[in-house]
Design an enzyme around this catalytic site. Structure first.
Site, PDB file in Angstrom:
ATOM      1  N   ASP A  27       0.900  -1.090   0.093  1.00 53.37           N
ATOM      2  CA  ASP A  27       0.036  -0.023  -0.037  1.00 53.37           C
ATOM      3  C   ASP A  27       0.799   1.397  -0.125  1.00 53.37           C
ATOM      4  O   ASP A  27       1.729   1.511   0.854  1.00 53.37           O
ATOM      5  CB  ASP A  27      -0.985  -0.079   1.066  1.00 53.37           C
ATOM      6  N   CYS A  67      -6.588   4.103  -2.933  1.00 58.67           N
ATOM      7  CA  CYS A  67      -6.825   2.640  -2.415  1.00 58.67           C
ATOM      8  C   CYS A  67      -7.994   1.964  -3.038  1.00 58.67           C
ATOM      9  O   CYS A  67      -7.805   0.946  -3.739  1.00 58.67           O
ATOM     10  CB  CYS A  67      -6.583   2.649  -0.821  1.00 58.67           C
ATOM     11  N   HIS A 117     -10.647  -2.947   2.188  1.00 58.68           N
ATOM     12  CA  HIS A 117     -10.814  -1.637   1.553  1.00 58.68           C
ATOM     13  C   HIS A 117     -12.012  -1.374   0.521  1.00 58.68           C
ATOM     14  O   HIS A 117     -11.545  -0.864  -0.202  1.00 58.68           O
ATOM     15  CB  HIS A 117      -9.704  -0.832   1.464  1.00 58.68           C
ATOM     16  N   ASP A 273      -0.675  -0.522  -4.650  1.00 53.48           N
ATOM     17  CA  ASP A 273      -2.304   0.039  -5.373  1.00 53.48           C
ATOM     18  C   ASP A 273      -1.696   1.515  -5.760  1.00 53.48           C
ATOM     19  O   ASP A 273      -2.613   2.172  -6.776  1.00 53.48           O
ATOM     20  CB  ASP A 273      -3.195   0.184  -4.121  1.00 53.48           C
TER      21      ASP A 273
END
Length: 477
Positions: A27, A67, A117, A273
């Site tokens: 991430d 994200c 998420h 991402d």
């Protein structure tokens, strides 16, 4: 006609030869922040080793560098304005046809560990099985970046559990156990490991790893202005410590694959991402959403030794987020559903001398908190050029070969007039193909039925889980 016994034997043989898939998702890791990309700060021996034996897409581009939009595009193989997933903390409806469901139908076990998420019902809410998009083994939480106090839910248990210590280490151990328990199975598996690191907060990285990065030793990119440098170094210290921890996790995963004899017939993907600005272009250190390379470009390594061998090579052609799922399906011998909008790029993997001028779409539909200017944009990233428009006019254009740090904006430069015109034509054609009219950002809330959420506070600013425009990718269409 084959006997039932022969049919069963053939099916078992087919199962045993299909590749396993391990998808490792970091991430907020930008493409430049790894050793094999030349970052002088990065200590990533395990990733460097993987890169030496893998296909390295040098120009992997996050379609929308945030994200939730990235993850929705990855899972569906579709663009943000096709699914309505263009902001954080939205709900990806269970009706969408997604990665794990497709592989499960093809005979795969499916597992998910880490940050999700995509549920939009609260960052610490239990996510029931019918909202997990086909993943069976489940140790996940919607979203947290409290790495030393990190929780998750396991399978059908509604009890909130806690990862022991620094969560990336504990998640890696769980993934290793999963790999070991499947090593004797005929059935192939798809396992996604979704780490929260190196996303901020950076200061929470393991102290012994931060010590390896004294502030005065950190080398910043030339496009970080002097007035941003103190802040950038402070954040970079923990950022690179998180990356070092991530590299240790990758090393343990690859070692377990080797020990269980599954390395040859396993597709391993390592990517992220979106990236992080870390002061580049004068932007705040912890931000993304921007159209510059530090934000939109991510690492993308894909290894499949049984088919592509162990001699690594680079592919210059950009791979866009919706292209990942169809490419994985093709590599695995699984049919690509019609709902998928991305392209199968296995031809680029098989022949790295192919023409490398395809364009990857980038967009920010509804910039949210943190993006102080709040500029929606549409653009393309090719192997050489970046071209971006805001709603009124061309905004940014860079020759990334001559100007890798994107310090000279070439928009309306007479020497690049013809190139700009061609890039604009390419962008307009892509937007037309997607049915993207590039409307003012507020109109997309109305189009998709998103309402300001007064019930759940700031973490879920808009609610869409009660009402959703039905799109062509829904399974019941």
């Amino acid at each position: 006609m084959l006997s039932m016994c022969t049919q069963n034997s053939n099916q078992a043989s087919e199962k045993s030869t299909k590749p396993n898939i391990i998808y490792i998702l970091a991430d907020q890791l930008r493409a430049q922040a790894v050793g094999y990309s030349g970052d002088p700060n990065a200590d990533t021996p395990n990733l460097d080793r993987l890169a030496a034996s893998a296909i390295n897409f040098k120009n992997a581009v996050a379609v929308s560098p945030v994200c939730t939009p990235y993850r929705a595009a990855l899972m569906t193989g579709r663009f943000p304005l096709s699914t309505g997933m263009f902001m954080n903390d939205l709900y990806l409806p269970s009706e969408e046809l997604c990665m794990a469901e497709i592989f499960k139908e093809a005979g795969y076990k499916t597992g998910y560990i880490g940050k999700w998420h995509l549920d939009g019902h609260g960052r610490e809410s239990f996510i029931p099985k019918n909202r997990r998009q086909g993943f069976e083994y489940w140790k996940a939480l919607e979203c947290t970046h409290d790495y030393n106090n990190s929780f998750y839910y396991a399978n059908e248990d509604t009890t909130k559990l806690k990862w022991e210590g620094y969560d990336a280490y504990a998640q890696t151990k769980d993934a290793q156990d999963y790999i070991r328990t499947t090593s004797t199975d005929e059935q192939p598996f798809l396992l996604m490991i979704s780490y929260g690191i190196p996303h901020f907060p950076h200061h929470t990285a393991p102290a012994e790893l931060k010590e390896k990065y004294p502030l005065d030793s950190i080398k910043l990119r030339p496009n970080v202005p002097e007035w941003r440098q103190d802040e950038a170094r402070k954040e970079a210290q923990g950022y690179y410590a998180h990356i070092l921890a991530l590299d240790l996790c990758i090393g343990n995963l690859m070692k377990t694959l080797e020990e269980t004899g599954q390395a040859e017939n396993t597709i391993v993907v390592f990517t992220a991402d979106h990236g992080e600005m870390l002061g580049s272009q004068g932007e705040p250190s912890k931000e993304k959403q921007r159209p510059w390379d530090e934000s939109i470009r991510v690492p993308f390594l894909i290894s499949y030794p049984a088919i592509y061998g162990k001699e690594g090579y680079e592919v210059n052609a950009p791979i866009n987020t919706p292209d990942i799922l169809p490419t994985l399906l093709s590599m695995s011998g699984v049919a690509i559903p019609k709902s998928i909008e991305g392209e199968d790029l296995t031809d680029f993997i098989s022949n790295n001398n192919m023409e490398d001028d395809r364009a990857a779409l980038i967009m920010s539909v509804y910039p949210f908190a943190g993006y102080h200017e709040g500029i929606p944009y549409r653009g393309i990233r090719t192997a050489r050029y970046t071209y971006v428009r805001n709603q009124d006019q061309p905004w940014l254009m860079y020759d990334n070969l001559k100007d890798p740090y994107q310090m000279e904006n070439l928009v309306n430069n007479l020497n690049y007039r013809d190139i700009q015109s061609k890039l604009d034509e390419t962008l307009q054609a892509k937007l037309k193909e997607r049915g993207d009219m590039f409307l003012p950002k507020e109109q997309y809330l109305s189009i998709w039925g998103y309402e300001v959420n007064t019930e759940r506070g700031h973490e879920i600013p808009y609610k869409n889980y009660e009402t959703k425009v039905q799109s062509p990718g829904f399974k019941n269409n």
